[in-house]
Structure formats: structure tokens, C-alpha cells
Design an enzyme around this catalytic site. Structure first.
Site, PDB file in Angstrom:
ATOM      1  N   ARG A  97       0.826  -1.207   0.000  1.00  0.00           N
ATOM      2  CA  ARG A  97       0.000   0.000   0.000  1.00  0.00           C
ATOM      3  C   ARG A  97       0.864   1.263   0.000  1.00  0.00           C
ATOM      4  O   ARG A  97       0.309   2.373   0.062  1.00  0.00           O
ATOM      5  CB  ARG A  97      -0.918   0.006   1.226  1.00  0.00           C
ATOM      6  CG  ARG A  97      -2.250  -0.686   0.973  1.00  0.00           C
ATOM      7  CD  ARG A  97      -3.108  -0.682   2.223  1.00  0.00           C
ATOM      8  NE  ARG A  97      -4.514  -0.739   1.939  1.00  0.00           N
ATOM      9  CZ  ARG A  97      -5.344  -1.674   2.406  1.00  0.00           C
ATOM     10  NH1 ARG A  97      -4.889  -2.649   3.147  1.00  0.00           N
ATOM     11  NH2 ARG A  97      -6.616  -1.627   2.126  1.00  0.00           N
ATOM     12  N   ARG A 170     -17.369  -4.348  10.714  1.00  0.00           N
ATOM     13  CA  ARG A 170     -15.988  -4.014  11.055  1.00  0.00           C
ATOM     14  C   ARG A 170     -15.956  -2.676  11.771  1.00  0.00           C
ATOM     15  O   ARG A 170     -16.708  -1.770  11.434  1.00  0.00           O
ATOM     16  CB  ARG A 170     -15.148  -3.930   9.775  1.00  0.00           C
ATOM     17  CG  ARG A 170     -14.610  -5.272   9.334  1.00  0.00           C
ATOM     18  CD  ARG A 170     -13.939  -5.248   8.007  1.00  0.00           C
ATOM     19  NE  ARG A 170     -12.991  -4.179   7.790  1.00  0.00           N
ATOM     20  CZ  ARG A 170     -12.139  -4.136   6.768  1.00  0.00           C
ATOM     21  NH1 ARG A 170     -12.119  -5.116   5.886  1.00  0.00           N
ATOM     22  NH2 ARG A 170     -11.312  -3.129   6.611  1.00  0.00           N
TER      23      ARG A 170
HETATM   24  P1  AMP Z   1      -8.323  -3.896   4.672  1.00  0.00           P
HETATM   25  O1  AMP Z   1      -8.936  -5.063   5.379  1.00  0.00           O
HETATM   26  O2  AMP Z   1      -7.455  -4.294   3.535  1.00  0.00           O
HETATM   27  O3  AMP Z   1      -9.354  -2.854   4.298  1.00  0.00           O
HETATM   28  O4  AMP Z   1      -7.339  -3.181   5.729  1.00  0.00           O
HETATM   29  C1  AMP Z   1      -7.847  -2.659   6.949  1.00  0.00           C
HETATM   30  C2  AMP Z   1      -6.833  -1.739   7.602  1.00  0.00           C
HETATM   31  O5  AMP Z   1      -5.628  -2.463   7.912  1.00  0.00           O
HETATM   32  C3  AMP Z   1      -6.341  -0.554   6.750  1.00  0.00           C
HETATM   33  O6  AMP Z   1      -7.272   0.530   6.774  1.00  0.00           O
HETATM   34  C4  AMP Z   1      -5.025  -0.221   7.464  1.00  0.00           C
HETATM   35  O7  AMP Z   1      -5.262   0.431   8.697  1.00  0.00           O
HETATM   36  C5  AMP Z   1      -4.481  -1.612   7.765  1.00  0.00           C
HETATM   37  N1  AMP Z   1      -3.685  -2.124   6.641  1.00  0.00           N
HETATM   38  C6  AMP Z   1      -4.062  -3.086   5.750  1.00  0.00           C
HETATM   39  N2  AMP Z   1      -3.100  -3.331   4.841  1.00  0.00           N
HETATM   40  C7  AMP Z   1      -2.085  -2.472   5.144  1.00  0.00           C
HETATM   41  C8  AMP Z   1      -0.820  -2.225   4.568  1.00  0.00           C
HETATM   42  N3  AMP Z   1      -0.390  -2.886   3.472  1.00  0.00           N
HETATM   43  N4  AMP Z   1      -0.027  -1.289   5.138  1.00  0.00           N
HETATM   44  C9  AMP Z   1      -0.416  -0.619   6.228  1.00  0.00           C
HETATM   45  N5  AMP Z   1      -1.614  -0.802   6.825  1.00  0.00           N
HETATM   46  C10 AMP Z   1      -2.456  -1.716   6.301  1.00  0.00           C
END
Ligand code: AMP
Length: 228
Positions: A97, A170
Site C-alpha cells: 500500500r 468491522r
Molecule cells: P483492509 O482489510 O485491507 O481494508 O485493511 C484494513 C486496515 O488495515 C487498513 O485501513 C489499514 O489500517 C491496515 N492495513 C491493511 N493493509 C495495510 C498495509 N499494506 N499497510 C499498512 N496498513 C495496512
């Protein structure tokens, strides 16, 4: 898609549906998903020194990105846990990301004598993102995902799949957190589109459609020979 040991990245804003598509590939196409969000949620009680000891769960709840070192350390640990990892098709959902993570992931691939084969960029309108995220909830028992705007259980309050009657959302699927997540996406992640496009790895997927249609676009991209 017939392949062995490919590394594929799913890139896109929150709510673009990359998690849903990843899951559908696991069941039918021999992919192992490395979902960064899921890995972080499994580690939600760990505290992060760089963020004054806030827990990973609290940082996620605020909609901000975790530091690259923590994320990449967890990914490496996750890969070590996967049986015969070099022979598996890996699908990275939500990683990288940032540019730093993209560079680290390429180095990690080299350690495994691999490279990133394709990056699928899920392109979606903001209006749809808001409905997908703010309407999203799941069955607490079996995990089936529903949405207030697009997909309710056939019988109100009863899960279509397992008959469960408890549902949850969530903690970061609220308006304030979503705005922060989108701002993080635009300031740190969006730049990866250009980064991977220059490397000739990028495939754009129209993610505005329903999941079945998006799945067709995903499979087309995975099977494509040349950059779209
Ligand atoms: P997601 O389930 O992919 O929407 O991720 C939920 C949250 O996890 C994001 O909003 C970030 O706070 C954290 N997160 C997920 N992937 C990353 C990443 N590659 N780098 C940093 N934080 C992450």
C-alpha cells in the site's frame, strides 16, 4: 487460470471488492490469499511503539496505515507458515500500500526466487465505495457478507448460508474512518498505479459492476498475455 507459483497483487481503494474476488479465486483456482487486513486483525492486540504504543486494532480503527516495517515483517512470517510456498499461486490482497512496501515485496519475492507477475488495479467510483463500506456487515457465525444497499438475507435477520441470527460490522467501516482510509489511499497507495504501470505489470479491472461480472474481468486479466 493454469499456473504454478505466480505472485499476483490486488491493488485498489477500500471497498473495491478485492477481498471478495480473492476469496473466489481460492475456492476455484488454487490461489492462497495473503490478506494484509486479515493478518493485521489477527494481531490486533499487539502494540506499536512507533505509534506511542497504540494497538494494531486501534490504528486500524482510525483508518491509518501501519508502518511498513511492521507490515512487511508480518507478511514474511505469514509466507513462512504456508506449506510449499514456492509452488503456490499467491494473491496479495492489500499489500503493498506504499512505495516502500512495493520495493520490499519485490525483494521478498527475490528471496523466494519469484517475481511479481501481475498487478490488478480495481478501479471504482467513490459513490459505490461509500455504499459498499458503510452498508457492509457479515454473519458472525459463518462470515457470509451482506450489504444494506445491495444484498440483504432472503429472510430478514437470518443468514442465508448457516441460519445464524447474529451479524457484525468491522469497527473501521464507519464514515469517519472511511474518509481517513480514502485519504491514506490517495496520498500513499494511488501512486502505485503509476509505479507498476511503468514496470509493465498493471492490469485495470472495472470494479463498479456486481461481483460475478468483476470476476470475469479478473479472470480475463489473469489470463491476458500482454499489458491491457
Ligand atoms: P483492509 O482489510 O485491507 O481494508 O485493511 C484494513 C486496515 O488495515 C487498513 O485501513 C489499514 O489500517 C491496515 N492495513 C491493511 N493493509 C495495510 C498495509 N499494506 N499497510 C499498512 N496498513 C495496512
Amino acid at each position: 487460470m493454469n499456473c504454478v507459483g505466480k505472485w499476483i497483487v490486488f491493488l485498489g481503494a477500500p471497498g473495491c471488492g478485492k477481498g471478495t474476488q480473492a476469496e473466489s479465486l481460492v475456492s476455484e483456482n488454487n490461489f492462497t490469499v495473503v490478506s494484509m487486513g486479515d493478518i493485521l486483525r489477527e494481531n490486533k492486540t499487539k502494540s506499536v511503539a512507533a505509534y506511542d504504543g497504540m494497538t494494531i486494532g486501534e490504528i486500524i480503527g482510525n483508518g491509518i496505515l501501519l508502518p511498513d516495517e511492521i507490515v512487511m515483517g508480518l507478511v514474511k512470517d505469514e509466507l513462512k507458515k504456508i506449506d510449499s510456498v514456492v509452488n503456490r499461486n499467491l494473491l496479495f490482497d492489500g499489500i503493498p500500500r506504499t512505495i516502500g512496501q512495493a520495493e520490499s515485496l519485490s525483494l521478498l519475492a527475490e528471496e523466494f526466487k519469484k517475481k511479481i507477475d501481475k498487478v490488478l488495479n480495481f478501479v471504482i467510483d467513490d459513490e459505490i465505495i461509500f455504499k459498499r463500506i458503510l452498508g457492509r456487515y457479515k454473519c458472525s457465525k459463518c462470515g457470509k457478507i451482506y450489504n444494506d444497499f445491495f444484498l440483504s438475507p432472503k429472510v430478514s435477520g437470518v443468514c442465508d448460508v448457516c441460519g445464524g441470527n447474529k451479524f457484525d460490522r468491522r469497527t473501521d467501516d464507519n464514515e469517519e474512518s472511511l474518509k481517513k482510509r480514502l485519504s491514506e489511499y490517495h496520498s500513499k497507495t494511488h501512486i502505485l498505479i503509476d509505479f507498476y504501470s511503468k514496470l509493465g505489470m498493471l492490469y485495470n479491472v472495472n470494479a463498479n459492476d456486481d461481483p460475478q461480472k468483476v470476476r470475469e474481468f479478473v479472470l480475463d486479466s489473469l489470463n491476458a498475455k500482454k499489458e491491457s
